[in-house]
Design a protein around this motif. Sequence first.
Motif, PDB file in Angstrom:
ATOM      1  N   UNK A 175     -13.725 -14.027  16.183  1.00 21.14           N
ATOM      2  CA  UNK A 175     -13.801 -14.180  14.725  1.00 21.14           C
ATOM      3  C   UNK A 175     -12.674 -15.095  14.282  1.00 21.14           C
ATOM      4  N   UNK A 176     -13.006 -16.325  13.935  1.00 19.06           N
ATOM      5  CA  UNK A 176     -11.997 -17.302  13.539  1.00 19.06           C
ATOM      6  C   UNK A 176     -12.091 -18.545  14.402  1.00 19.06           C
ATOM      7  N   UNK A 177     -12.266 -19.695  13.774  1.00 15.62           N
ATOM      8  CA  UNK A 177     -12.393 -20.955  14.515  1.00 15.62           C
ATOM      9  C   UNK A 177     -11.321 -21.950  14.079  1.00 15.62           C
ATOM     10  N   UNK A 178     -10.154 -21.422  13.688  1.00 11.27           N
ATOM     11  CA  UNK A 178      -9.024 -22.292  13.351  1.00 11.27           C
ATOM     12  C   UNK A 178      -8.291 -22.716  14.607  1.00 11.27           C
ATOM     13  N   UNK A 214     -17.282 -18.016  12.276  1.00  6.21           N
ATOM     14  CA  UNK A 214     -16.307 -18.393  11.251  1.00  6.21           C
ATOM     15  C   UNK A 214     -16.790 -17.881   9.898  1.00  6.21           C
ATOM     16  N   UNK A 215     -16.220 -18.395   8.818  1.00  5.13           N
ATOM     17  CA  UNK A 215     -16.555 -17.907   7.482  1.00  5.13           C
ATOM     18  C   UNK A 215     -18.039 -18.106   7.156  1.00  5.13           C
ATOM     19  N   UNK A 216     -18.684 -19.044   7.842  1.00  5.18           N
ATOM     20  CA  UNK A 216     -20.111 -19.316   7.613  1.00  5.18           C
ATOM     21  C   UNK A 216     -21.010 -18.642   8.637  1.00  5.18           C
ATOM     22  N   UNK A 217     -20.452 -17.764   9.450  1.00  2.00           N
ATOM     23  CA  UNK A 217     -21.251 -17.024  10.414  1.00  2.00           C
ATOM     24  C   UNK A 217     -21.224 -17.626  11.805  1.00  2.00           C
ATOM     25  N   UNK A 260     -21.603 -19.814  14.931  1.00  2.00           N
ATOM     26  CA  UNK A 260     -21.653 -21.268  15.065  1.00  2.00           C
ATOM     27  C   UNK A 260     -22.616 -21.638  16.191  1.00  2.00           C
ATOM     28  N   UNK A 261     -23.652 -22.388  15.841  1.00  6.67           N
ATOM     29  CA  UNK A 261     -24.616 -22.873  16.829  1.00  6.67           C
ATOM     30  C   UNK A 261     -24.748 -24.390  16.700  1.00  6.67           C
ATOM     31  N   UNK A 262     -25.500 -24.970  17.621  1.00  2.83           N
ATOM     32  CA  UNK A 262     -25.717 -26.415  17.592  1.00  2.83           C
ATOM     33  C   UNK A 262     -26.544 -26.849  16.386  1.00  2.83           C
ATOM     34  N   UNK A 263     -27.162 -25.896  15.686  1.00  2.00           N
ATOM     35  CA  UNK A 263     -27.938 -26.225  14.482  1.00  2.00           C
ATOM     36  C   UNK A 263     -27.057 -26.515  13.272  1.00  2.00           C
ATOM     37  N   UNK A 264     -25.766 -26.172  13.370  1.00  2.00           N
ATOM     38  CA  UNK A 264     -24.884 -26.385  12.225  1.00  2.00           C
ATOM     39  C   UNK A 264     -24.710 -27.886  11.971  1.00  2.00           C
ATOM     40  N   UNK A 265     -24.757 -28.248  10.707  1.00  2.00           N
ATOM     41  CA  UNK A 265     -24.728 -29.666  10.350  1.00  2.00           C
ATOM     42  C   UNK A 265     -23.395 -30.325  10.666  1.00  2.00           C
ATOM     43  N   UNK A 266     -22.304 -29.637  10.396  1.00  2.00           N
ATOM     44  CA  UNK A 266     -20.983 -30.222  10.623  1.00  2.00           C
ATOM     45  C   UNK A 266     -20.129 -29.240  11.426  1.00  2.00           C
ATOM     46  N   UNK A 267     -19.756 -29.657  12.643  1.00  2.00           N
ATOM     47  CA  UNK A 267     -18.956 -28.808  13.522  1.00  2.00           C
ATOM     48  C   UNK A 267     -17.708 -29.569  13.949  1.00  2.00           C
ATOM     49  N   UNK A 268     -16.563 -28.926  13.867  1.00  2.00           N
ATOM     50  CA  UNK A 268     -15.318 -29.525  14.332  1.00  2.00           C
ATOM     51  C   UNK A 268     -15.459 -29.877  15.813  1.00  2.00           C
ATOM     52  N   UNK A 324     -21.032 -11.615  11.309  1.00  2.00           N
ATOM     53  CA  UNK A 324     -20.245 -11.015  12.386  1.00  2.00           C
ATOM     54  C   UNK A 324     -20.845  -9.670  12.792  1.00  2.00           C
ATOM     55  N   UNK A 325     -21.280  -8.878  11.826  1.00  2.00           N
ATOM     56  CA  UNK A 325     -21.881  -7.575  12.161  1.00  2.00           C
ATOM     57  C   UNK A 325     -23.141  -7.749  12.995  1.00  2.00           C
ATOM     58  N   UNK A 326     -23.970  -8.710  12.619  1.00  2.00           N
ATOM     59  CA  UNK A 326     -25.213  -8.948  13.367  1.00  2.00           C
ATOM     60  C   UNK A 326     -24.910  -9.387  14.801  1.00  2.00           C
ATOM     61  N   UNK A 327     -23.927 -10.255  14.965  1.00  2.00           N
ATOM     62  CA  UNK A 327     -23.575 -10.734  16.301  1.00  2.00           C
ATOM     63  C   UNK A 327     -23.067  -9.585  17.167  1.00  2.00           C
TER      64      UNK A 327
END
Length: 618
Positions: free
Chosen positions: A338-341, A377-380, A382-390, A414-417
């Motif tokens: 939990x956290x992608x900083x 992260x805050x948006x749930x 992270x998969x390859x479908x995300x439009x903008x990934x660091x 996070x709960x679902x994961x």
Amino acid sequence: MSNLYCQIRLSSNQIKGVLYKNLRSFITIECHRPTILNKKGVDILHNPWFNKGTSFSLTERDRLDLRGLLPPNVQTEQQQIERFKTDLEKIEMNYMDGPSDTVTLAKWRILNRLHDRNETMYYKILTKQIKEFAPIVYTPTVGLVCQKYSGLFRRPRGMYFSAADRGEMMAMVYNWPADQVDMIVVTDGSRIMGLGDLGVQGIGIAIGKLDLYVAAAGINPQRVLPIMIDVGTNNETLLTDPLYLGLQENRLEGDEYISIIDELMEALFNRWPHVIVQFEDFQHKWASMLLERYRNTYRMFNDDVQGTAGVAVAGLLGAVRAQEKMMIDFPKQNIVVAGAGSAGVGVLKAARRTMARILGNNKHAFQSARHQFWVVDVNGLITEDRESIDDDVKPFAKKVSDIRCWRLREGASLREVVQEVKPDVLLGLSAVGGLFSKEILEAFRGSTSTRPTIFALSNPTTNAECTPEEAFSIVGKNIIYASGSLFKDVDLGNGEIGYCNQGNNMYLFPGIGLGTLLSGSRIISDGMLQAAAECLAEYMSEDEVVKGIIFPPLSSIRDITKKVAVAVISEAIKEDLAEGYREMNSRDLKRLNKEEILLHVENNMWKPDYPTLIYKND
């Protein structure tokens, strides 16, 4: 020999060597030489590096023109310590019913005043009672100090470089009085301990870190330098605060920002070519980029990225041991992060490298290791479908084909994961206090692990993703729990204890710094950092690990640091990076076995003992 005490220690292998090699390079010499001063009287009493207060002997008082400037009773160091403890006890009595923040801040003030007038005694107390005072000079109190630093400021400590100093930094570094600096901690104050942008007030974190370098690693306090690089602040409160001590303008961005950091680094290494620079509490968008920019050119590392990663990896390996499994089982662990900083990414990279190394350290192993991580992260999710990934996170984004069988999607909560994956480890580096809610912890009860592991590593305690009480009461008494800041152990009843491990960077960064210094390594490699993490993971006994204790007590920090330093030096030698330190050149360093390297480390750790002072008129 009254003013020059030397111990000469030789191992059996070294004795053989000296029969036909240079004697000096094989001898470890431990000397307590007198300190030569060109000052007398009140100038000494007002200098915290040399002041002994009431411990000056009558002979020294005569020799240094101090007679009559001090009370006549010559006190021992222990008597001075007892006087200090009395002051602390008065604070506790006076604020017994007050807020805890008030008590800790009052203790910090007393320690800070001692630091201002008598550095040797300050570090003696800190070293002897590190478990008690580390939470005051470092996490969590240092966060409170940084928030209030402009109001607490009384005298300067360290150096301040700002955007207004562009073009002047090469000259400015010569304003610092020490010709030799071994360790620098630098911050831009943009992300202090999860508290956000504190601007110039972030200097407090650099000061606190270096206090631990002295107490834990024995770095000479006259050879450390805290640095604040002030490029402005975006904190609206500070921008309008009349007491704020920094630049009251918005932060520089882009190439302007980078050019200032470039200028500072060039200036520092121009004056002190062998210094080690630790970057601290830079916001994510700069932390990883600056690390990659400088790490192969300068002796530097980023503690938030690499130190946090090392401690987390050590904890993860410890959790595998607590399951009574072999290290070969680590790559099979499912880990939800939990956290992608910068801290989260650092842990992901380090854990992936460790898994790959265990699997064989080949391309297939490296690719295979990525499947064990679920990054939220805050948006749930992270998969390859995300439009903008660091770019740093992209290698850990889940492939859509990989998550179909888990009934998950891009942006899943996070709960679902946790509910679907049933992970072995729930690792929090989000800086969001209470993120691991009751619902998430209840979902984690479904973990398939025999010892579900919760790491709530965000600092300070208010930012911890959950408390140990919440974790043990909801998930169960068989869990492994670790936090970034110190919590008390939990009474589980029937004589059972829920151990709250403190997964603090303090276990690693002093040893990494000391090992790098004594090895003379040109850079700080991934292998050196990996060796440090594995050393920490192996420190605890099997009995302790089975009980759920995966990190040692802070009272052992000096011993831990020595062993970590040995691991770092050994790896630097293995990678042919070691160039030696002072009289120990690289050739001689390579001839030492681990026992001899440990002796070398011990004999190069500064100890907080009053030196004999000699006056000499230049």
